[in-house]
Design a protein around this motif. Structure first.
Motif, PDB file in Angstrom:
ATOM      1  N   ALA A 172     -18.820   2.867   9.786  1.00 51.90           N
ATOM      2  CA  ALA A 172     -20.139   2.554  11.556  1.00 51.90           C
ATOM      3  C   ALA A 172     -19.478   2.667  12.533  1.00 51.90           C
ATOM      4  CB  ALA A 172     -20.560   1.119  11.051  1.00 51.90           C
ATOM      5  N   ASP A 173     -19.819   3.510  13.463  1.00 47.15           N
ATOM      6  CA  ASP A 173     -19.102   3.485  14.748  1.00 47.15           C
ATOM      7  C   ASP A 173     -19.410   2.077  16.410  1.00 47.15           C
ATOM      8  OD1 ASP A 173     -22.102   3.454  15.999  1.00 47.15           O
ATOM      9  OD2 ASP A 173     -21.772   5.923  15.739  1.00 47.15           O
ATOM     10  N   SER A 174     -18.963   2.897  16.703  1.00 51.50           N
ATOM     11  CA  SER A 174     -18.887   0.782  17.563  1.00 51.50           C
ATOM     12  C   SER A 174     -19.788   1.020  18.015  1.00 51.50           C
ATOM     13  CB  SER A 174     -17.714   1.624  18.565  1.00 51.50           C
ATOM     14  OG  SER A 174     -16.400   2.294  18.222  1.00 51.50           O
ATOM     15  N   GLY A 175     -20.705   2.189  18.417  1.00 52.94           N
ATOM     16  CA  GLY A 175     -22.034   1.147  18.609  1.00 52.94           C
ATOM     17  C   GLY A 175     -22.615   0.703  17.927  1.00 52.94           C
ATOM     18  N   GLU A 176     -22.744   1.591  16.397  1.00 50.53           N
ATOM     19  CA  GLU A 176     -23.969   0.594  15.582  1.00 50.53           C
ATOM     20  C   GLU A 176     -22.891  -0.909  16.072  1.00 50.53           C
ATOM     21  OE1 GLU A 176     -25.347   3.600  12.545  1.00 50.53           O
ATOM     22  OE2 GLU A 176     -23.074   3.571  12.844  1.00 50.53           O
ATOM     23  N   LYS A 177     -22.006  -1.657  15.561  1.00 50.86           N
ATOM     24  CA  LYS A 177     -21.293  -2.456  15.490  1.00 50.86           C
ATOM     25  C   LYS A 177     -21.593  -3.366  16.387  1.00 50.86           C
ATOM     26  CE  LYS A 177     -17.003   0.157  14.238  1.00 50.86           C
ATOM     27  NZ  LYS A 177     -16.244  -0.548  13.231  1.00 50.86           N
ATOM     28  N   ASN A 178     -21.490  -2.752  17.935  1.00 60.79           N
ATOM     29  CA  ASN A 178     -21.424  -3.929  19.139  1.00 60.79           C
ATOM     30  C   ASN A 178     -22.600  -3.426  19.088  1.00 60.79           C
ATOM     31  OD1 ASN A 178     -18.812  -3.547  19.980  1.00 60.79           O
ATOM     32  ND2 ASN A 178     -19.408  -1.760  21.124  1.00 60.79           N
ATOM     33  N   GLN A 179     -23.973  -2.888  18.445  1.00 58.85           N
ATOM     34  CA  GLN A 179     -25.250  -3.808  18.541  1.00 58.85           C
ATOM     35  C   GLN A 179     -26.069  -4.204  17.445  1.00 58.85           C
ATOM     36  OE1 GLN A 179     -28.078  -0.277  16.840  1.00 58.85           O
ATOM     37  NE2 GLN A 179     -29.598  -1.643  17.516  1.00 58.85           N
ATOM     38  N   ALA A 180     -25.273  -4.529  16.937  1.00 54.00           N
ATOM     39  CA  ALA A 180     -25.027  -5.987  15.521  1.00 54.00           C
ATOM     40  C   ALA A 180     -24.610  -7.344  16.430  1.00 54.00           C
ATOM     41  CB  ALA A 180     -24.380  -5.427  14.226  1.00 54.00           C
ATOM     42  N   LEU A 181     -23.404  -6.920  17.002  1.00 57.80           N
ATOM     43  CA  LEU A 181     -22.718  -8.121  18.118  1.00 57.80           C
ATOM     44  C   LEU A 181     -23.909  -8.524  18.786  1.00 57.80           C
ATOM     45  CD1 LEU A 181     -19.291  -7.592  17.879  1.00 57.80           C
ATOM     46  CD2 LEU A 181     -20.288  -9.348  16.665  1.00 57.80           C
ATOM     47  N   ILE A 182     -24.502  -7.873  19.954  1.00 58.26           N
ATOM     48  CA  ILE A 182     -25.241  -8.646  20.436  1.00 58.26           C
ATOM     49  C   ILE A 182     -26.678  -8.536  19.782  1.00 58.26           C
ATOM     50  CG2 ILE A 182     -27.070  -7.126  22.425  1.00 58.26           C
ATOM     51  CD1 ILE A 182     -24.889  -5.543  22.647  1.00 58.26           C
ATOM     52  N   ALA A 183     -26.982  -7.977  18.912  1.00 55.01           N
ATOM     53  CA  ALA A 183     -28.303  -8.716  18.124  1.00 55.01           C
ATOM     54  C   ALA A 183     -28.057 -10.210  17.612  1.00 55.01           C
ATOM     55  CB  ALA A 183     -28.852  -7.707  17.155  1.00 55.01           C
ATOM     56  N   ILE A 184     -27.020 -10.685  17.621  1.00 56.92           N
ATOM     57  CA  ILE A 184     -26.912 -11.965  16.427  1.00 56.92           C
ATOM     58  C   ILE A 184     -26.793 -12.785  18.172  1.00 56.92           C
ATOM     59  CG2 ILE A 184     -24.578 -13.152  15.540  1.00 56.92           C
ATOM     60  CD1 ILE A 184     -23.714 -10.483  14.164  1.00 56.92           C
ATOM     61  N   ALA A 185     -25.488 -12.323  18.897  1.00 59.37           N
ATOM     62  CA  ALA A 185     -26.333 -13.412  20.219  1.00 59.37           C
ATOM     63  C   ALA A 185     -27.178 -13.608  20.710  1.00 59.37           C
ATOM     64  CB  ALA A 185     -25.647 -12.481  21.089  1.00 59.37           C
ATOM     65  N   GLN A 186     -28.162 -12.314  20.447  1.00 62.69           N
ATOM     66  CA  GLN A 186     -29.306 -12.680  21.513  1.00 62.69           C
ATOM     67  C   GLN A 186     -30.504 -14.086  19.616  1.00 62.69           C
ATOM     68  OE1 GLN A 186     -30.512  -9.210  21.056  1.00 62.69           O
ATOM     69  NE2 GLN A 186     -30.735  -8.534  23.520  1.00 62.69           N
ATOM     70  N   ALA A 187     -30.103 -13.342  18.871  1.00 65.03           N
ATOM     71  CA  ALA A 187     -30.778 -14.596  17.614  1.00 65.03           C
ATOM     72  C   ALA A 187     -30.114 -16.121  18.354  1.00 65.03           C
ATOM     73  CB  ALA A 187     -30.454 -14.165  15.974  1.00 65.03           C
ATOM     74  N   ILE A 188     -28.392 -16.496  18.123  1.00 65.47           N
ATOM     75  CA  ILE A 188     -28.127 -17.187  18.701  1.00 65.47           C
ATOM     76  C   ILE A 188     -29.301 -17.985  20.191  1.00 65.47           C
ATOM     77  CG2 ILE A 188     -26.015 -18.951  18.916  1.00 65.47           C
ATOM     78  CD1 ILE A 188     -25.013 -17.263  17.356  1.00 65.47           C
ATOM     79  N   GLU A 189     -29.455 -17.217  20.697  1.00 63.44           N
ATOM     80  CA  GLU A 189     -29.690 -17.666  22.220  1.00 63.44           C
ATOM     81  C   GLU A 189     -31.169 -18.269  22.167  1.00 63.44           C
ATOM     82  OE1 GLU A 189     -30.152 -18.963  25.861  1.00 63.44           O
ATOM     83  OE2 GLU A 189     -28.209 -17.619  25.250  1.00 63.44           O
ATOM     84  N   LEU A 190     -32.081 -17.829  21.292  1.00 64.10           N
ATOM     85  CA  LEU A 190     -33.133 -17.694  20.810  1.00 64.10           C
ATOM     86  C   LEU A 190     -33.043 -19.099  19.742  1.00 64.10           C
ATOM     87  CD1 LEU A 190     -34.505 -14.503  20.465  1.00 64.10           C
ATOM     88  CD2 LEU A 190     -35.039 -15.848  21.951  1.00 64.10           C
ATOM     89  N   ALA A 191     -32.067 -19.766  18.881  1.00 65.28           N
ATOM     90  CA  ALA A 191     -32.403 -20.816  17.964  1.00 65.28           C
ATOM     91  C   ALA A 191     -31.658 -21.331  18.613  1.00 65.28           C
ATOM     92  CB  ALA A 191     -31.656 -19.909  16.374  1.00 65.28           C
ATOM     93  N   ARG A 192     -31.303 -21.680  19.403  1.00 70.56           N
ATOM     94  CA  ARG A 192     -30.798 -22.746  20.416  1.00 70.56           C
ATOM     95  C   ARG A 192     -31.026 -24.237  20.070  1.00 70.56           C
ATOM     96  NH1 ARG A 192     -27.155 -22.680  24.968  1.00 70.56           N
ATOM     97  NH2 ARG A 192     -26.743 -21.126  25.318  1.00 70.56           N
ATOM     98  N   ASP A 193     -32.313 -24.159  20.243  1.00 72.37           N
ATOM     99  CA  ASP A 193     -32.961 -25.339  19.065  1.00 72.37           C
ATOM    100  C   ASP A 193     -33.040 -25.838  17.849  1.00 72.37           C
ATOM    101  OD1 ASP A 193     -33.795 -26.304  21.850  1.00 72.37           O
ATOM    102  OD2 ASP A 193     -35.306 -25.545  21.212  1.00 72.37           O
TER     103      ASP A 193
END
Length: 418
Positions: free
Chosen positions: A24-45
């Motif tokens: 995987a290139d840096s863009g793909e890995k960074n996209q995954a990390l950003i998506a994980i952060a977004q999932a955490i934000e939505l799952a706070r409760d």
């Protein structure tokens, strides 16, 4: 499925996923990390609710206050996880970087390329935020990860694992790039640390007992440290105001960390000046001092140190103090009784500072600075997977580079050896 079969399945899945994440290139890995952060934000409760189940069970099982504090997921700690993910995204990707490329007399170019380690197993206790730290660092460095958190955090870790899977799915990376164990069976750890075909490195994060057990039983390479017996040595050429400030910070900034000073060494020529000052300051902070005979001559209220004190990691407001004849004695003491973690000299003498840096056999050696700086974030690594006192490729705080290895690369243009 029994534990052995379950762990074998995880290992096979991780090995297959490691091939995909390594490409995987840096863009793909960074996209995954950003998506994980977004999932955490939505799952706070959901995360808070899952953590409350862990907290209630921990209280019912009699977990002490310190463990409960590490276990708790607060809104601020979720913010910290999100900030950590952003920092890892911003870090340069080490994978594929070529260094030391140089021409040889034959005309070929020879250098070294950074490559992932492969599959990393991480075993840790209490803190759910380690799940995200470990996942993000392994992912960014191109490794697959198998994460085994403590049984006390099972609900929290499974909720975080769901966020990780969602983020990986959005980015198109295999869901098995990061796997969080769903079992609390202790036998799973025994399987994980012996799966040489499927796991390349084990990183234990926890108490000394956990790390000793894993180091003893593992058949897979372990990146570890057992103790944090850190020293500050106040030299005869020290600026004593600096010395007092550094010593106080190194001991009292936090008591329960592996980079906290546990032994203070003082040159005999400045002991009469600096030890009474330090004793007063430590006394105001309720730090118990245990000193050698010469130390107690300067501060009569000190308790008498025993031989055991020189090799004890207190993780508490207790400090061993020893007066030494010179820097050579200080270095001998550090190398004999220390844990090769972090040691510091306070001196204005450049020659002595250089000698101390060369001769102290620790993973971090400092001049005129608190041992509390021995930390991946403070070193500019963004975060750390742990601290290593081993003498393998990773030593000290282990960040992205420490989760990679190097292979030789040779560039030619039809060159043949004569």
């Amino acid at each position: 499925m029994d534990v052995k079969d379950y762990m074998l399945q995880l290992g096979q899945q991780a090995r297959a996923a490691s091939a995909a994440i390594a490409k995987a290139d840096s863009g793909e890995k960074n996209q995954a990390l950003i998506a994980i952060a977004q999932a955490i934000e939505l799952a706070r409760d959901e995360l808070i609710a899952a953590n409350q189940k862990d907290m209630a069970r921990g209280q019912a099982n009699g977990l002490d206050a310190a463990l409960l504090d590490r276990l708790e997921l607060t809104p601020a700690r979720i913010d910290g996880m999100l900030e950590g993910l952003k920092q890892v995204v911003a870090l340069p990707d080490p994978v594929g970087g070529i260094t030391d490329l140089d021409y040889r007399p034959s005309g070929i170019q020879v250098g070294k390329m950074r490559v992932p380690l492969g599959v990393i197993g991480i075993i840790y206790e209490s803190r759910p935020n380690v799940t995200i730290e470990a996942a993000s660092l392994c992912l960014k460095s191109g490794n697959a990860a198998i994460l085994r958190g403590g049984s006390e955090a099972i609900e929290s870790n499974q909720a975080l694992a769901k966020c990780i899977r969602e983020g990986l799915a959005v980015s198109g990376l295999p869901e098995h790039v990061v796997q969080v164990l769903e079992t609390t069976d202790r036998a799973a750890v025994g399987e994980l640390i012996t799966m040489q075909e499927h796991v390349d490195v084990i990183v234990p994060r926890g108490g000394k007992g956990l790390i000793e057990r894993i180091s003893k039983d593992a058949k897979v390479t372990v990146i570890k440290h057992l103790d944090g017996i850190c020293h500050v040595y106040i030299d005869s050429d020290a600026d004593l105001s600096k010395a007092v400030n550094v010593a106080i910070n190194a001991k009292t900034h936090r008591y329960g960390t592996c980079n906290t000073m546990e032994t203070l060494l003082v040159n005999e020529s400045v002991a009469a000046k600096v030890l009474p000052q330090l004793a007063t300051a430590f006394g105001e902070l309720d730090v118990e001092l245990r000193g050698c005979e010469k130390s107690r001559e300067q501060v009569a209220s000190m308790k008498e140190a025993t031989a055991e004190d020189w090799s004890t990691e207190y993780l508490a407001p207790v400090l061993a103090v020893k007066v030494v004849a010179d820097m050579a004695e200080a270095i001998v003491h550090i190398n004999q009784y220390g844990s090769h973690h972090t040691d510091s000299i306070i001196t204005e003498n450049y020659t002595k500072a250089r000698q101390f840096l060369r001769q102290v056999d620790s993973s971090s050696v400092m001049v005129n600075a608190s041992t509390r700086f021995a930390d991946g974030f403070e070193y500019g690594l963004g975060a750390e997977i742990g601290i290593s006192t081993d003498k393998i490729h990773a030593r000290g705080p282990v960040g992205l580079d420490g989760l990679t290895s190097q292979k030789w690369v040779v560039l030619g243009d039809g060159h043949i050896r004569h």
